[in-house]
Design an enzyme around this catalytic site. Structure first.
Site, PDB file in Angstrom:
ATOM      1  N   CYS A  70       0.908  -1.220  -0.145  1.00 38.40           N
ATOM      2  CA  CYS A  70      -0.058  -0.097  -0.130  1.00 38.40           C
ATOM      3  C   CYS A  70       0.946   1.080  -0.034  1.00 38.40           C
ATOM      4  O   CYS A  70       1.336   1.555  -1.175  1.00 38.40           O
ATOM      5  CB  CYS A  70      -1.003   0.013   1.241  1.00 38.40           C
ATOM      6  SG  CYS A  70      -2.550   1.044   0.843  1.00 38.40           S
ATOM      7  N   HIS A 109      -3.269  -5.366   1.992  1.00 39.72           N
ATOM      8  CA  HIS A 109      -2.530  -5.767   3.094  1.00 39.72           C
ATOM      9  C   HIS A 109      -2.602  -7.117   3.463  1.00 39.72           C
ATOM     10  O   HIS A 109      -3.502  -7.601   4.123  1.00 39.72           O
ATOM     11  CB  HIS A 109      -3.136  -4.889   4.202  1.00 39.72           C
ATOM     12  CG  HIS A 109      -2.933  -3.477   4.171  1.00 39.72           C
ATOM     13  ND1 HIS A 109      -2.121  -2.812   4.453  1.00 39.72           N
ATOM     14  CD2 HIS A 109      -3.613  -2.486   3.499  1.00 39.72           C
ATOM     15  CE1 HIS A 109      -2.161  -1.389   4.330  1.00 39.72           C
ATOM     16  NE2 HIS A 109      -2.894  -1.482   3.691  1.00 39.72           N
ATOM     17  N   GLU A 142      -0.999  -8.723   5.505  1.00 42.15           N
ATOM     18  CA  GLU A 142      -0.449  -8.768   6.849  1.00 42.15           C
ATOM     19  C   GLU A 142      -1.491  -8.765   7.899  1.00 42.15           C
ATOM     20  O   GLU A 142      -1.707  -9.032   9.100  1.00 42.15           O
ATOM     21  CB  GLU A 142       0.569  -7.822   7.171  1.00 42.15           C
ATOM     22  CG  GLU A 142       0.050  -6.487   7.462  1.00 42.15           C
ATOM     23  CD  GLU A 142       0.056  -5.567   6.045  1.00 42.15           C
ATOM     24  OE1 GLU A 142      -0.019  -6.152   4.975  1.00 42.15           O
ATOM     25  OE2 GLU A 142      -0.334  -4.291   6.351  1.00 42.15           O
TER      26      GLU A 142
HETATM   27  N1  GLN Z   1      -3.540   6.368   1.134  1.00 43.16           N
HETATM   28  C1  GLN Z   1      -2.385   5.957   1.746  1.00 43.16           C
HETATM   29  C2  GLN Z   1      -1.417   6.975   0.880  1.00 43.16           C
HETATM   30  O1  GLN Z   1      -1.615   7.475   0.070  1.00 43.16           O
HETATM   31  C3  GLN Z   1      -2.103   4.528   1.611  1.00 43.16           C
HETATM   32  C4  GLN Z   1      -3.014   3.698   2.701  1.00 43.16           C
HETATM   33  C5  GLN Z   1      -2.439   2.535   3.247  1.00 43.16           C
HETATM   34  O2  GLN Z   1      -1.015   2.444   3.276  1.00 43.16           O
HETATM   35  N2  GLN Z   1      -3.203   1.820   3.476  1.00 43.16           N
HETATM   36  O3  GLN Z   1      -0.388   6.879   1.512  1.00 43.16           O
END
Ligand code: GLN
Length: 198
Positions: free
Chosen positions: A78, A176, A178
């Site tokens: 992410c 994710h 995890e």
């Molecule tokens: N929206 C977040 C970002 O732009 C990422 C979200 C996440 O890591 N769950 O950094």
């Protein structure tokens, strides 16, 4: 095998728990010296622009960039994917990239209505469905010639969106693994990707 978990901000504990579950030693990376002796590093989810700022303030940005570009295996989830991407859409102009994956990602790509959702993915190299939790996730809008697509969203309004990629010793997922309790994506990183480092 010793895996670092970048611990400047974000979901560090969930990755540590997953590594514990598969018996892999780990160390939190907060300062430059914590990069020494690692066989790989995980960049967790969180807020990519905050992480970028903290990496810069802590003097970790350039050492981390050169470690990964010099062969340290890396897995970003992410916000971690956003940090690894060469090009980021919908981010702040002053956000830094580690420039380690030739992909273009769009932040918060799934839209405000679907801040978070779950899907079962077909993931190259892993048998059976992989449960994926997406939280204000990015997606990948462009992949370079060398980049392998590992998973896409199977159905729904975002069907076909690329959400897992790999290029040599660097991999990233929009989602994710995890938090799902399924350890197979981490095992994939350890067995297939971290073994490519130097
Ligand atoms: N929206 C977040 C970002 O732009 C990422 C979200 C996440 O890591 N769950 O950094």
């Amino acid at each position: 095998m010793l895996i670092g978990v970048l611990a400047v901000q974000g979901g560090v504990a969930e990755h540590e728990r997953t590594l514990d579950a598969i018996g892999v030693s780990h160390r939190q990376v907060r300062r430059v010296e914590h990069l020494q002796g690692l066989d790989g590093i995980i960049l967790p989810g969180g807020e990519s622009t905050t992480m970028s700022k903290l990496l810069e303030l802590g003097g970790l940005l350039e050492p981390l960039r050169s470690a990964i570009n010099g062969g340290l295996p890396a897995y970003g989830t992410c916000a971690g994917m956003i940090l690894l991407a060469k090009e980021v859409l919908d981010t702040r102009a002053d956000a830094h990239s580690l420039n380690a994956l030739d992909i273009t990602v769009r932040r918060n790509a799934f839209g405000r209505q679907v801040d978070s959702f779950e899907a079962a993915l077909d993931f190259a190299g892993i048998e059976g469905d992989v449960p994926a939790v997406f939280i204000r996730a990015p997606w990948v809008e462009r992949v370079g010639d060398e980049v392998e697509v590992l998973a896409t969203v199977p159905s729904g309004p975002a069907a076909g969106a690329i959400v897992a990629v790999r290029c040599g010793h660097v991999m990233a997922t929009s989602f994710h693994p995890e938090v799902s309790g399924d350890t197979r994506v981490h095992e994939f990183f350890i067995n297939e990707v971290a073994s490519q480092g130097n």
